[in-house]
Design an enzyme around this catalytic site. Structure first.
Site, PDB file in Angstrom:
ATOM      1  CG  ASN A  33      -1.707   1.245   1.412  1.00 10.80           C
ATOM      2  OD1 ASN A  33      -1.905   2.015   0.468  1.00 10.80           O
ATOM      3  ND2 ASN A  33      -2.183   1.487   2.628  1.00 10.80           N
ATOM      4  CD1 TRP A  34       2.606   1.370  -3.307  1.00  2.00           C
ATOM      5  CD2 TRP A  34       2.450   2.850  -4.976  1.00  2.00           C
ATOM      6  NE1 TRP A  34       3.022   0.755  -4.443  1.00  2.00           N
ATOM      7  CE2 TRP A  34       2.945   1.637  -5.497  1.00  2.00           C
ATOM      8  CE3 TRP A  34       2.267   3.928  -5.844  1.00  2.00           C
ATOM      9  CZ2 TRP A  34       3.263   1.466  -6.834  1.00  2.00           C
ATOM     10  CZ3 TRP A  34       2.579   3.758  -7.186  1.00  2.00           C
ATOM     11  CH2 TRP A  34       3.077   2.547  -7.669  1.00  2.00           C
ATOM     12  CE  LYS A  35       0.204   3.159   5.251  1.00  2.00           C
ATOM     13  NZ  LYS A  35       0.452   3.299   6.694  1.00  2.00           N
ATOM     14  CG  HIS A  85      -5.438   1.240   5.754  1.00  2.00           C
ATOM     15  ND1 HIS A  85      -4.901   2.178   6.610  1.00  2.00           N
ATOM     16  CD2 HIS A  85      -4.395   0.465   5.338  1.00  2.00           C
ATOM     17  CE1 HIS A  85      -3.593   1.992   6.699  1.00  2.00           C
ATOM     18  NE2 HIS A  85      -3.265   0.956   5.941  1.00  2.00           N
ATOM     19  CD  GLU A 101      -2.638   5.201   7.256  1.00  2.00           C
ATOM     20  OE1 GLU A 101      -1.481   4.959   7.651  1.00  2.00           O
ATOM     21  OE2 GLU A 101      -2.939   5.312   6.045  1.00  2.00           O
ATOM     22  CD  GLU A 149      -4.466  -1.947   8.771  1.00  5.13           C
ATOM     23  OE1 GLU A 149      -3.431  -1.512   8.248  1.00  5.13           O
ATOM     24  OE2 GLU A 149      -5.530  -1.320   8.787  1.00  5.13           O
ATOM     25  N   GLY A 203       4.031   2.219  12.930  1.00  3.94           N
ATOM     26  CA  GLY A 203       4.730   3.475  13.198  1.00  3.94           C
ATOM     27  C   GLY A 203       5.093   3.699  14.645  1.00  3.94           C
ATOM     28  CB  SER A 263       5.601  -2.111  11.770  1.00  6.31           C
ATOM     29  OG  SER A 263       4.927  -0.861  11.730  1.00  6.31           O
TER      30      SER A 263
END
Length: 222
Positions: free
Chosen positions: A12-14, A104, A106, A174, A180, A220
């Site tokens: 996933n490139w975000k 996701h 986010e 996830e 992070g 991560s």
């Protein structure tokens, strides 16, 4: 009968890379995989660029006959209409996308997407012949309060409640607490949650569905 699942490597490139950078990146990725003699039948490779890059990635993949597949980072629960800024699954599929990320962390955190919205987005993706990649995971506070797997299993059950057993979906676990933060889930922690997710799929959708559904670890990685 033993179910064989083709492993899936997804990136996933975000919100990174414009359309020109996307072309260069996919070219380099394809070259690196070729140099490494990667066999796509052994492991599928998928990228998730921003919406504005999808057409460029499509052109490159088609022109060079690449085996890399791609998907969108989100898809609207709506098919069309007055929904400014939303992207319909129909539009995503028309660009050759195979996948669409749903739920996701986010999106859940910054856009208030709850289990109801995620369920609607899963249904929308399937309506347009996209494979929804449902993201599930818990925060550190939820981990401490409910334990490992409770929140991911709840999110899974809610989002797939109306999904038929013949549907094709991918699950990405996830843990939010490992994104992070410098913390990383151990092999045992990831395996425990993934096993709980597969057991839940077996209970709700049957052995065949649970056996063929791919479950990825998306926290991560170091």
């Amino acid at each position: 009968m033993v179910t064989v699942r083709t492993p899936l490597i997804a990136g996933n490139w975000k919100m990174n890379k414009n359309h020109m950078e996307a072309i260069a990146f996919v070219q380099k990725l394809a070259w690196a995989l070729k140099d490494g003699k990667h066999n796509y039948s052994d492991a599928e490779v998928a990228v998730f660029p921003p919406f504005t890059d999808l057409r460029s990635v499509q052109n490159l993949v088609d022109a060079d006959s690449l085996d890399i597949v791609y998907g969108a980072q989100d898809n609207s629960q709506h098919d069309s209409g007055a929904f400014t800024g939303e992207i319909s699954g129909e539009f995503i599929k028309s660009l050759g996308s195979k996948y669409a990320l749903v739920g996701h962390s986010e999106r859940r955190q910054y856009h208030g997407e709850d289990d109801v919205i995620c369920a609607a987005k899963v249904a929308a993706a399937l309506r347009h012949n996209l494979v929804p990649m449902l993201c599930v995971g818990e925060t550190e506070a939820e981990l401490e309060e409910f334990g490992a797997s409770a929140v991911p299993v709840r999110q899974l059950r809610a989002a797939l409640a109306d999904v038929k057993p013949d549907a094709d979906v991918v699950i990405a676990y996830e843990p939010v607490w490992a994104i992070g933060t410098g913390k990383v889930a151990t092999d045992e922690q990831a395996e425990q949650v993934c096993a709980a997710l597969r057991a839940s799929l077996k209970e709700t959708h049957g052995d065949e569905f649970a056996g063929r559904t791919r479950i990825l670890y998306g926290g991560s990685v170091k």
